[in-house]
Design an enzyme around this catalytic site. Structure first.
Site, PDB file in Angstrom:
ATOM      1  N   GLU A 205       0.845  -1.252   0.214  1.00 30.87           N
ATOM      2  CA  GLU A 205      -0.052  -0.094   0.284  1.00 30.87           C
ATOM      3  C   GLU A 205       0.974   1.277  -0.073  1.00 30.87           C
ATOM      4  O   GLU A 205       0.298   2.344   0.252  1.00 30.87           O
ATOM      5  CB  GLU A 205      -0.993   0.559   1.345  1.00 30.87           C
ATOM      6  CG  GLU A 205      -2.034  -0.984   0.976  1.00 30.87           C
ATOM      7  CD  GLU A 205      -3.029  -1.556   2.178  1.00 30.87           C
ATOM      8  OE1 GLU A 205      -2.251  -0.943   3.253  1.00 30.87           O
ATOM      9  OE2 GLU A 205      -3.578  -2.071   2.473  1.00 30.87           O
TER      10      GLU A 205
ATOM     11  N   TYR B  54     -12.911  17.358  19.316  1.00 35.36           N
ATOM     12  CA  TYR B  54     -11.561  17.243  19.250  1.00 35.36           C
ATOM     13  C   TYR B  54     -11.725  16.430  17.715  1.00 35.36           C
ATOM     14  O   TYR B  54     -10.332  16.384  16.341  1.00 35.36           O
ATOM     15  CB  TYR B  54     -10.594  16.465  19.848  1.00 35.36           C
ATOM     16  CG  TYR B  54     -10.645  16.777  20.915  1.00 35.36           C
ATOM     17  CD1 TYR B  54      -9.415  18.102  21.573  1.00 35.36           C
ATOM     18  CD2 TYR B  54     -11.731  17.489  22.136  1.00 35.36           C
ATOM     19  CE1 TYR B  54      -9.360  18.993  22.061  1.00 35.36           C
ATOM     20  CE2 TYR B  54     -11.365  17.824  23.176  1.00 35.36           C
ATOM     21  CZ  TYR B  54     -10.245  18.747  23.439  1.00 35.36           C
ATOM     22  OH  TYR B  54      -9.740  19.455  24.490  1.00 35.36           O
TER      23      TYR B  54
END
Length: 206
Positions: A73, A119
């Site tokens: 990947e 957040y």
């Protein structure tokens, strides 16, 4: 950060992710760009045992330059870093709850998870869902480039998250926040929820 520092930082991040079960087996990969070289965890390695001297080196196009064979990947990392010149690191995990979200039907492909917390809005922002490709299928490159130019956090369908950051610490924080929000998403399933409004998200600056 020089290459020695980057190698050591990758190993520290890898151990931390593995020991907290954000990766398992030989899943997940981490990269850091140093100049024109990208250090990345090698194919078949476990983030729990990878060493600084084990790392692969690729160039901006994903070509193998040095060390053992890179993760299959690696092209995802190279593509995201090419279109995000201000970022220096990429973290890809198969963390349980984020991977589970990626398998759900009916997700908004433009934004797969709601902004349940401030957040999440600050560290992740919108989370596009990319169409399924088999692991290592470089046909995903164009989609990564097109979407990654606008978003630093991506969710691969039936796979897991890929997140870049200006530093490895920022990329790691974001992928952890993504997993935490995915966990909340399942905990809240069936309950009325109150995600942040678009105005509230915009006020947070992402």
């Amino acid at each position: 950060m020089d290459e020695t520092g980057a190698r050591n930082a990758i190993v520290r991040a890898a151990r931390s992710l593995f020991e907290r079960s954000l990766t398992h087996g030989s899943t997940g990969n981490i990269s850091v760009r140093v100049g024109g070289r990208i250090l990345i965890t090698p194919t078949g390695s476990s983030l729990g045992t990878v060493r600084a001297e084990d790392l692969s080196v690729i160039d901006a196009n994903g070509a193998h330059l040095d060390g053992p064979a890179p993760s299959k990947e690696a092209f995802l990392h190279a593509a995201l870093l090419r279109v995000r010149p201000g970022d220096t690191a990429v973290v890809h995990t198969h963390s349980t709850h984020a991977a589970a979200v990626s398998c759900l039907d009916g997700l908004d492909a433009e934004d797969a998870l709601p902004a349940l917390t401030a957040y999440y809005a600050m560290r992740v922002g919108r989370l596009p869902l990319l169409p399924y490709h088999a692991p290592g299928d470089t046909a995903l490159t164009g989609v990564i480039e097109a979407t990654g130019a606008r978003h630093h956090a991506l969710l691969l369908a039936n796979h897991g998250p890929v997140v870049s950051g200006a530093s490895l610490a920022q990329a790691t924080d974001a992928v952890e926040e993504l997993e935490e929000t995915a966990t909340l998403f399942f905990l809240l399933a069936g309950h009325p929820t109150r995600p942040l409004t678009p105005a509230q998200v915009a006020a947070l600056g992402r």
